[in-house]
Design a protein around this motif. Sequence first.
Motif, PDB file in Angstrom:
ATOM      1  N   ALA A   1       0.649  -1.213  -0.087  1.00  0.00           N
ATOM      2  CA  ALA A   1       0.009  -0.076   0.042  1.00  0.00           C
ATOM      3  C   ALA A   1       0.824   1.123   0.096  1.00  0.00           C
ATOM      4  N   LYS A   2       1.952   1.138   0.840  1.00  0.00           N
ATOM      5  CA  LYS A   2       2.756   2.538   0.688  1.00  0.00           C
ATOM      6  C   LYS A   2       3.772   2.725  -0.499  1.00  0.00           C
ATOM      7  N   ALA A   3       3.840   1.566  -1.152  1.00  0.00           N
ATOM      8  CA  ALA A   3       4.717   1.547  -2.613  1.00  0.00           C
ATOM      9  C   ALA A   3       3.589   2.126  -3.638  1.00  0.00           C
ATOM     10  N   ALA A   4       2.402   1.985  -3.340  1.00  0.00           N
ATOM     11  CA  ALA A   4       1.050   2.318  -4.483  1.00  0.00           C
ATOM     12  C   ALA A   4       0.939   3.913  -4.486  1.00  0.00           C
ATOM     13  N   LEU A   5       1.409   4.470  -3.321  1.00  0.00           N
ATOM     14  CA  LEU A   5       0.957   5.906  -2.901  1.00  0.00           C
ATOM     15  C   LEU A   5       2.042   6.808  -3.873  1.00  0.00           C
ATOM     16  N   VAL A   6       1.615   7.149  -4.958  1.00  0.00           N
ATOM     17  CA  VAL A   6       2.847   7.817  -5.877  1.00  0.00           C
ATOM     18  C   VAL A   6       2.718   9.183  -5.812  1.00  0.00           C
ATOM     19  N   PHE A   7       1.514   9.969  -5.855  1.00  0.00           N
ATOM     20  CA  PHE A   7       1.330  11.260  -5.979  1.00  0.00           C
ATOM     21  C   PHE A   7       1.379  12.021  -4.547  1.00  0.00           C
ATOM     22  N   THR A   8       2.280  13.277  -4.335  1.00  0.00           N
ATOM     23  CA  THR A   8       2.290  13.701  -3.029  1.00  0.00           C
ATOM     24  C   THR A   8       1.504  15.314  -3.402  1.00  0.00           C
ATOM     25  N   CYS A   9       0.732  15.631  -2.316  1.00  0.00           N
ATOM     26  CA  CYS A   9       0.276  17.143  -2.341  1.00  0.00           C
ATOM     27  C   CYS A   9       1.385  17.928  -1.841  1.00  0.00           C
ATOM     28  N   LEU A  10       1.659  18.943  -2.631  1.00  0.00           N
ATOM     29  CA  LEU A  10       2.562  20.050  -2.570  1.00  0.00           C
ATOM     30  C   LEU A  10       2.365  20.919  -1.284  1.00  0.00           C
ATOM     31  N   VAL A  11       0.885  21.048  -0.893  1.00  0.00           N
ATOM     32  CA  VAL A  11       0.563  21.961   0.023  1.00  0.00           C
ATOM     33  C   VAL A  11       0.613  21.503   1.501  1.00  0.00           C
ATOM     34  N   CYS A  12       0.034  20.072   1.549  1.00  0.00           N
ATOM     35  CA  CYS A  12      -0.057  19.514   2.700  1.00  0.00           C
ATOM     36  C   CYS A  12       0.759  18.170   2.981  1.00  0.00           C
TER      37      CYS A  12
END
Length: 112
Positions: free
Chosen positions: A69-80
């Motif tokens: 599941a951690k590896a699947a998190l590809v996109f990161t919000c630049l604000v939070c």
Amino acid sequence: MSLNASVSFSCLRIELLSHLCTPCKRYVQLFKGFARMARGHQKLQSQQKNAKKQAEMKKAKGHDQKTAAKAALVFTCLVCRTQMPDPKTFKQHFESKHPKSPLPPELEGVEA
């Protein structure tokens, strides 16, 4: 007449006195070599058994969902700095949580 021979099995060392006959000395030397070979064989068997046990434990452990599941998190919000798995979720998050911030360029063509 007593036989004064000291046998130490812990270090596989056999001390003989000079009054032992030649066939007895040969027998002791043969026994000494046999003891070493037996330990080597036991060591090899133990290593093979341990390798088999480790492989079975690794196979039985199975798939780690948390790591996947951690590896699947590809996109990161630049604000939070929140992580999302796909661009659609990322765009929904950005529009609902940061409506006053300008939309990042990677989300321009994505439909929510």
